[in-house]
Design a protein around this motif. Structure first.
Motif, PDB file in Angstrom:
ATOM      1  N   VAL A  33      73.379  46.821  18.210  1.00  0.00           N
ATOM      2  CA  VAL A  33      73.479  46.708  19.674  1.00  0.00           C
ATOM      3  C   VAL A  33      74.014  48.011  20.286  1.00  0.00           C
ATOM      4  O   VAL A  33      73.560  48.443  21.344  1.00  0.00           O
ATOM      5  N   LEU A  34      74.942  48.677  19.579  1.00  0.00           N
ATOM      6  CA  LEU A  34      75.490  49.925  20.138  1.00  0.00           C
ATOM      7  C   LEU A  34      74.392  50.988  20.298  1.00  0.00           C
ATOM      8  O   LEU A  34      74.409  51.749  21.268  1.00  0.00           O
ATOM      9  N   ASP A  35      73.432  51.045  19.364  1.00  0.00           N
ATOM     10  CA  ASP A  35      72.310  51.992  19.516  1.00  0.00           C
ATOM     11  C   ASP A  35      71.570  51.725  20.821  1.00  0.00           C
ATOM     12  O   ASP A  35      71.165  52.652  21.525  1.00  0.00           O
ATOM     13  N   ARG A  51      83.217  51.871  25.114  1.00  0.00           N
ATOM     14  CA  ARG A  51      84.168  52.564  24.232  1.00  0.00           C
ATOM     15  C   ARG A  51      83.675  52.442  22.790  1.00  0.00           C
ATOM     16  O   ARG A  51      83.310  51.354  22.348  1.00  0.00           O
ATOM     17  N   TRP A  52      83.637  53.530  22.064  1.00  0.00           N
ATOM     18  CA  TRP A  52      83.250  53.502  20.647  1.00  0.00           C
ATOM     19  C   TRP A  52      83.741  54.782  19.998  1.00  0.00           C
ATOM     20  O   TRP A  52      84.047  55.753  20.673  1.00  0.00           O
ATOM     21  N   ASN A  53      83.820  54.777  18.689  1.00  0.00           N
ATOM     22  CA  ASN A  53      84.205  55.997  17.975  1.00  0.00           C
ATOM     23  C   ASN A  53      83.460  56.162  16.665  1.00  0.00           C
ATOM     24  O   ASN A  53      82.780  57.152  16.459  1.00  0.00           O
ATOM     25  N   CYS A  54      83.597  55.192  15.755  1.00  0.00           N
ATOM     26  CA  CYS A  54      83.124  55.439  14.382  1.00  0.00           C
ATOM     27  C   CYS A  54      81.687  55.006  14.144  1.00  0.00           C
ATOM     28  O   CYS A  54      81.012  55.543  13.284  1.00  0.00           O
ATOM     29  N   LYS A  55      81.220  54.024  14.852  1.00  0.00           N
ATOM     30  CA  LYS A  55      79.906  53.397  14.607  1.00  0.00           C
ATOM     31  C   LYS A  55      79.771  52.940  13.151  1.00  0.00           C
ATOM     32  O   LYS A  55      78.702  52.998  12.558  1.00  0.00           O
ATOM     33  N   ALA A  56      80.882  52.528  12.582  1.00  0.00           N
ATOM     34  CA  ALA A  56      80.874  52.085  11.186  1.00  0.00           C
ATOM     35  C   ALA A  56      81.780  50.874  10.980  1.00  0.00           C
ATOM     36  O   ALA A  56      82.151  50.561   9.855  1.00  0.00           O
ATOM     37  N   GLY A  57      82.175  50.222  12.054  1.00  0.00           N
ATOM     38  CA  GLY A  57      82.985  48.998  11.913  1.00  0.00           C
ATOM     39  C   GLY A  57      84.401  49.269  11.443  1.00  0.00           C
ATOM     40  O   GLY A  57      85.038  48.394  10.872  1.00  0.00           O
ATOM     41  N   LYS A  58      84.902  50.477  11.685  1.00  0.00           N
ATOM     42  CA  LYS A  58      86.230  50.796  11.152  1.00  0.00           C
ATOM     43  C   LYS A  58      87.269  51.192  12.194  1.00  0.00           C
ATOM     44  O   LYS A  58      88.458  51.148  11.917  1.00  0.00           O
ATOM     45  N   CYS A  59      86.835  51.602  13.392  1.00  0.00           N
ATOM     46  CA  CYS A  59      87.844  52.059  14.364  1.00  0.00           C
ATOM     47  C   CYS A  59      88.292  50.935  15.296  1.00  0.00           C
ATOM     48  O   CYS A  59      89.334  51.031  15.926  1.00  0.00           O
ATOM     49  N   GLY A  60      87.491  49.878  15.394  1.00  0.00           N
ATOM     50  CA  GLY A  60      87.858  48.742  16.246  1.00  0.00           C
ATOM     51  C   GLY A  60      87.700  48.999  17.736  1.00  0.00           C
ATOM     52  O   GLY A  60      88.224  48.257  18.552  1.00  0.00           O
ATOM     53  N   SER A  61      86.962  50.058  18.116  1.00  0.00           N
ATOM     54  CA  SER A  61      86.870  50.419  19.541  1.00  0.00           C
ATOM     55  C   SER A  61      85.797  49.666  20.306  1.00  0.00           C
ATOM     56  O   SER A  61      85.926  49.470  21.509  1.00  0.00           O
ATOM     57  N   CYS A  62      84.692  49.315  19.647  1.00  0.00           N
ATOM     58  CA  CYS A  62      83.496  48.890  20.378  1.00  0.00           C
ATOM     59  C   CYS A  62      83.445  47.373  20.591  1.00  0.00           C
ATOM     60  O   CYS A  62      82.370  46.801  20.725  1.00  0.00           O
ATOM     61  N   SER A  63      84.610  46.733  20.626  1.00  0.00           N
ATOM     62  CA  SER A  63      84.650  45.276  20.810  1.00  0.00           C
ATOM     63  C   SER A  63      84.114  44.882  22.183  1.00  0.00           C
ATOM     64  O   SER A  63      84.463  45.504  23.188  1.00  0.00           O
ATOM     65  N   ARG A  71      82.316  40.301  19.465  1.00  0.00           N
ATOM     66  CA  ARG A  71      81.742  40.982  18.300  1.00  0.00           C
ATOM     67  C   ARG A  71      81.911  42.490  18.457  1.00  0.00           C
ATOM     68  O   ARG A  71      82.138  42.989  19.553  1.00  0.00           O
ATOM     69  N   LEU A  72      81.721  43.199  17.339  1.00  0.00           N
ATOM     70  CA  LEU A  72      81.656  44.663  17.397  1.00  0.00           C
ATOM     71  C   LEU A  72      80.224  45.062  17.742  1.00  0.00           C
ATOM     72  O   LEU A  72      79.278  44.621  17.076  1.00  0.00           O
ATOM     73  N   LEU A  73      80.057  45.935  18.739  1.00  0.00           N
ATOM     74  CA  LEU A  73      78.704  46.365  19.122  1.00  0.00           C
ATOM     75  C   LEU A  73      78.029  47.117  17.980  1.00  0.00           C
ATOM     76  O   LEU A  73      76.819  47.049  17.808  1.00  0.00           O
ATOM     77  N   CYS A  74      78.841  47.839  17.197  1.00  0.00           N
ATOM     78  CA  CYS A  74      78.237  48.687  16.149  1.00  0.00           C
ATOM     79  C   CYS A  74      77.923  47.916  14.880  1.00  0.00           C
ATOM     80  O   CYS A  74      77.290  48.462  13.980  1.00  0.00           O
ATOM     81  N   MET A  75      78.395  46.691  14.775  1.00  0.00           N
ATOM     82  CA  MET A  75      78.139  45.927  13.547  1.00  0.00           C
ATOM     83  C   MET A  75      77.246  44.715  13.809  1.00  0.00           C
ATOM     84  O   MET A  75      77.101  43.852  12.955  1.00  0.00           O
TER      85      MET A  75
HETATM   86 FE1  FES Z   1      84.162  51.851  15.508  1.00  0.00          FE
HETATM   87 FE2  FES Z   1      82.411  49.975  16.334  1.00  0.00          FE
HETATM   88  S1  FES Z   1      82.494  52.072  16.909  1.00  0.00           S
HETATM   89  S2  FES Z   1      84.189  49.729  15.087  1.00  0.00           S
END
Ligand code: FES
Ligand code: SF4
Ligand code: F3S
Length: 256
Positions: A33-35, A51-63, A71-75
């Motif tokens: 979804v983040l794409d 808001r986003w940072n890692c696009k890997a489900g690790k920074c917790g920003s894209c909630s 949900r996380l947009l990037c996951m």
């Molecule tokens: Fe980092 Fe989604 S961008 S958890």
């Protein structure tokens, strides 16, 4: 690579108000979804805030909330949705909107500050701590937390009840209290702090009625309710009825 046109409905606005806007946007195989939100920014809504940072489900920003679910947009893969369905993306409901999909999650940082830190045992230096492996394994699960606050957003105690925020720390921070309370080397008790009764009296543990919604949305798969909140409730009840039993068991564990 195949692609298709998806229907997206995205919340746009700020603290003064806003509403859902409809978009038709290209989606390619393998995208999340983040794409698609990024493609919306690139092609149709350059001022869309996300808001986003890692696009890997690790920074917790894209909630955010997708079709009403935190949900996380990037996951969240686009392949989980039917191609004909409209995908609705809205900001986290439990926190005030700053703009579009970005919310003010300061509530969580305030709650974090209310929890007293680990109290090191007297006479034992860093590197000299010794613990049983099982005491290491239990909190390790809680340490996987990426502070995405999806559990905080979904818990009904605050989701629709702004008035409870003062008294309730939320699952993420009650889990933090549980982690410290389980720590065999935490010397908080020797300073007069009983963490599990503080969970009840100061952090609102009694508001939790074990609905487990927090556990269901946790992207790290942490069993917040079963492994942190229920044991914390049990320990709080034990101590309320027999604090001497608790003190004895803590001293025995530390000696062993
Ligand atoms: Fe980092 Fe989604 S961008 S958890
Ligand atoms: Fe996110 Fe899970 Fe941590 Fe809650 S416990 S903040 S849902 S990672
Ligand atoms: Fe809320 Fe989780 Fe308890 S959703 S009610 S903190 S089990």
């Amino acid at each position: 690579m195949s692609s298709y046109e998806a229907r997206f409905r995205v919340w746009r606005g700020d603290q003064h108000g806003g509403g859902l806007r409809d978009f038709t946007v290209e989606v390619n195989d393998g995208e999340v979804v983040l794409d698609v939100v990024h493609r919306l920014q690139a092609t149709q809504a350059p001022d869309l805030a996300v808001r986003w940072n890692c696009k890997a489900g690790k920074c917790g920003s894209c909630s955010a909330e997708i079709n009403g679910r935190p949900r996380l947009l990037c996951m969240t893969r686009m392949s989980v949705f039917d191609r004909s369905e409209t995908v609705t993306v809205t900001p986290l409901r439990a926190f005030p909107v700053i703009r579009d999909l970005v919310t003010d999650v300061g509530f969580n940082y305030r709650k974090a500050r209310e929890i007293p830190a680990f109290v090191p045992p007297a006479g034992v230096g860093p590197g000299e701590y010794r613990m049983f492996q099982e005491d290491v394994d239990r909190p390790q699960e809680f340490r996987k937390c990426i502070e995405c606050f999806l559990c905080q957003d979904t818990c009904h105690v605050v989701r629709d009840h702004e008035e409870n925020k003062q008294a309730f720390a939320g699952p993420r921070y009650l889990m933090r209290v549980a982690e410290l309370d389980m720590h065999p080397l935490d010397a908080a008790a020797e300073t007069g702090l009983d963490r599990s009764s503080a969970a009840r009296k100061e952090h609102g543990l009694g508001y939790c009625n074990i609905t487990k919604c927090c556990t269901e949305v946790c992207p790290e798969g942490i069993r917040i309710t079963d492994n942190a909140l229920i044991p914390l409730k049990e320990r709080a009840a034990d101590r309320a009825y027999d604090p001497l039993v608790w003190l004895g068991s803590k001293i025995r564990r530390r000696r062993s």
